[in-house]
Enzyme design. Structure first.
Site, PDB file in Angstrom:
ATOM      1  N   GLY A 250      35.510  32.705  48.295  1.00 39.57           N
ATOM      2  CA  GLY A 250      35.005  31.547  49.023  1.00 39.57           C
ATOM      3  C   GLY A 250      35.798  30.591  48.411  1.00 39.57           C
ATOM      4  O   GLY A 250      36.790  30.757  47.872  1.00 39.57           O
TER       5      GLY A 250
ATOM      6  N   PHE B 154      35.245  28.321  46.130  1.00 39.17           N
ATOM      7  CA  PHE B 154      34.923  27.832  45.108  1.00 39.17           C
ATOM      8  C   PHE B 154      34.996  28.799  44.022  1.00 39.17           C
ATOM      9  O   PHE B 154      34.542  28.845  42.937  1.00 39.17           O
ATOM     10  CB  PHE B 154      33.612  27.307  44.987  1.00 39.17           C
ATOM     11  CG  PHE B 154      33.545  26.054  45.994  1.00 39.17           C
ATOM     12  CD1 PHE B 154      33.981  24.778  45.610  1.00 39.17           C
ATOM     13  CD2 PHE B 154      33.034  26.233  47.262  1.00 39.17           C
ATOM     14  CE1 PHE B 154      33.894  23.754  46.626  1.00 39.17           C
ATOM     15  CE2 PHE B 154      32.927  25.265  47.899  1.00 39.17           C
ATOM     16  CZ  PHE B 154      33.716  23.968  47.821  1.00 39.17           C
TER      17      PHE B 154
ATOM     18  N   VAL C 156      33.907  36.440  45.118  1.00 42.14           N
ATOM     19  CA  VAL C 156      32.465  37.084  45.441  1.00 42.14           C
ATOM     20  C   VAL C 156      32.402  38.495  45.168  1.00 42.14           C
ATOM     21  O   VAL C 156      33.434  39.282  45.561  1.00 42.14           O
ATOM     22  CB  VAL C 156      32.096  37.089  47.000  1.00 42.14           C
ATOM     23  CG1 VAL C 156      30.691  37.271  47.153  1.00 42.14           C
ATOM     24  CG2 VAL C 156      32.356  35.395  47.442  1.00 42.14           C
TER      25      VAL C 156
ATOM     26  N   LYS D 200      28.283  35.361  44.114  1.00 39.81           N
ATOM     27  CA  LYS D 200      29.281  34.215  44.360  1.00 39.81           C
ATOM     28  C   LYS D 200      29.354  33.636  43.192  1.00 39.81           C
ATOM     29  O   LYS D 200      28.539  32.533  42.967  1.00 39.81           O
ATOM     30  CB  LYS D 200      28.561  33.398  45.599  1.00 39.81           C
ATOM     31  CG  LYS D 200      29.360  33.593  46.709  1.00 39.81           C
ATOM     32  CD  LYS D 200      28.771  32.460  47.695  1.00 39.81           C
ATOM     33  CE  LYS D 200      29.829  32.075  48.911  1.00 39.81           C
ATOM     34  NZ  LYS D 200      29.406  31.512  49.952  1.00 39.81           N
TER      35      LYS D 200
ATOM     36  N   ASP E 247      27.249  23.062  57.707  1.00 38.21           N
ATOM     37  CA  ASP E 247      28.595  23.838  58.042  1.00 38.21           C
ATOM     38  C   ASP E 247      28.183  25.134  58.650  1.00 38.21           C
ATOM     39  O   ASP E 247      28.777  26.306  58.165  1.00 38.21           O
ATOM     40  CB  ASP E 247      29.009  23.963  56.487  1.00 38.21           C
ATOM     41  CG  ASP E 247      30.574  24.635  56.359  1.00 38.21           C
ATOM     42  OD1 ASP E 247      31.284  24.080  57.479  1.00 38.21           O
ATOM     43  OD2 ASP E 247      31.000  24.777  55.279  1.00 38.21           O
TER      44      ASP E 247
END
Ligand SMILES: *[C@@H]1O[C@H](CO)[C@@H](O)[C@H](O)[C@H]1NC(C)=O
Ligand SMILES: *[C@@H]1O[C@H](CO)[C@@H](O)[C@H](O)[C@H]1NC(C)=O
Length: 400
Positions: A94, A96, A99, A113, A208
């Protein structure tokens, strides 16, 4: 003397009698008070019971205090190491962090995540959001099953979705999605989004919505992912560099929100409209180097030339009912109106998609073909759809 006489009266009470009188007065005060208290408690209890009953009667459910096992499960870093088998299987990256695939004790697969590098403020916000989001449940939303927040890690534990995301399904050429499947996916993700807007109080704005955030089960059932937390992470990522707090993904971003910074559920409707256009055309929302700019403009350009078939994803070949495609295209155009007040609510979108699905179903039953040639040259305007956006808003319990 006179006073004493009045006090005593003609029939002065003996001492024990005056004690009884005091007790009688006390009872006369306390008993009604008790009755009132009991009545209030009973009324409260009945109301609460009724309220819970109403919740169960709806398609959504917000897990209450009675189900501690389901509520916000907290994992330690060691728990995560165990369920992911030392972070063995990476299933993606992802924005950030990575995963990982995990397996809970009861055999349920999860996606873990990891989020690296957050500020103290970010952690605080994440904690607050995650705790409330584990209470949001709907069959078209990817469940947040728990989280880990300690000095070693920040992680969110989600239900694992075997079918991957819609973006990949649309771009890969092997086994393209049929129109009917696309419609189903549109319907299901619309239901998830409508739930966020209506069942949560205040409305939970996704911020989003995009094809990479629409995940699929093995049977291509769609669920919306990553709701509620984009604000936390995007604040972390964006605010330090950019003066505005606009959050979103290029190509999906509501232009009105971009200009005014006023976020509403209609911003999600805009993004959802772009998703619909992707389902129809199989194209990406922003095409670098394309004269027409983004997908919304490209579709408008093509439609103004009057040719609906030229926008349809060639991968679908002829496997669609053109009426149904028209209806969804029209809906997508409404959703991506520049002015948010002209966009439909998600409730209206859901209703329109149902009609499109019905059209497609009846066309399939009649073995299409003939209908295709009939409707191709119907003009855009003749299919204007009127939306009833005045639906009463459901007053669900507060989630946040
Ligand atoms: C954490 O963030 C800082 C500043 O944003 C950056 O310089 C650093 O490389 C990041 N560290 C990791 C492990 O991502
Ligand atoms: C649309 O999705 C909802 C929720 O997943 C489902 O219950 C409903 O049957 C679907 N509608 C159609 C027409 O397929």
């Amino acid at each position: 003397m006179k006073a004493v006489q009045i006090y005593g009266g003609t029939n002065p009470l003996p001492h024990e009698h005056s004690g009884k009188k005091k007790m009688l007065i006390a009872i006369a005060v306390v008993v009604p008070l008790l009755i009132i208290v009991v009545a209030i408690l009973t009324a409260w209890w009945i109301k609460r019971k009724k309220y819970n009953g109403e919740n169960i009667g709806r398609t959504w459910q917000i897990v209450g205090e009675g189900f501690p096992k389901l509520e916000s499960r907290q994992f330690s870093y060691n728990d995560l190491k165990k369920i992911t088998n030392q972070f063995k299987t990476s299933i993606g990256t992802g924005g950030f962090g990575s995963v990982y695939l995990g397996l809970l004790e009861d055999g349920v697969q999860v996606a873990v995540k990891m989020h690296s590098n957050m500020s103290a403020q970010g952690v605080k916000e994440l904690l607050a959001e995650a705790a409330s989001l584990t209470r949001v449940h709907h069959k078209n939303l990817v469940s947040l099953m728990g989280y880990c927040i300690d000095e070693n890690c920040m992680a969110l534990v989600y239900e694992f979705m075997q079918g991957g995301n819609l973006h990949d399904k649309l771009t890969h050429n092997d086994r393209p999605l049929a129109w009917k499947q696309r419609l189903r996916i549109a319907n299901e993700s619309a239901q998830g989004l409508e739930y966020l807007h209506k069942a949560c109080n205040p409305p939970l704005i996704h911020r989003d919505v995009k094809t990479t955030n629409i995940l699929l089960t093995e049977n291509l059932e769609a669920k919306l992912a990553d709701f509620g937390l984009s604000r936390v992470f995007n604040n972390e990522a964006v605010v330090t560099h950019v003066s505005t707090r606009v959050v979103g993904t290029p190509g999906y971003l509501d232009p009105e929100y971009y200009l005014s910074n006023q976020l509403s559920t209609k911003s999600d409707v805009f993004s959802f409209g772009v998703v619909l256009l992707e389902l129809i055309t199989g194209r990406r929302p922003v095409v670098a180097g394309l004269d027409e700019g983004n997908l919304v403009q490209w579709v408008h350009q093509r439609l103004s030339e009057g040719d609906i078939k030229s926008i349809v994803d060639p991968k679908m070949q002829d496997g669609f009912d053109i009426n149904s495609v028209w209806k969804v295209t029209n809906l997508a155009c409404k959703c991506t109106e520049f002015t948010s007040s002209e966009r439909p609510t998600m409730t209206a979108v859901v209703a329109e998609l149902k009609e499109s699905l019905d059209l497609e179903s009846s066309a399939t039953e009649m073995h299409t073909g003939a209908t295709n040639s009939l409707i191709t040259d119907v003009s855009h305007d003749s299919l204007e759809i009127s939306f009833q956006s005045g639906m009463p808003a459901a007053s669900g319990p507060s989630v946040r």
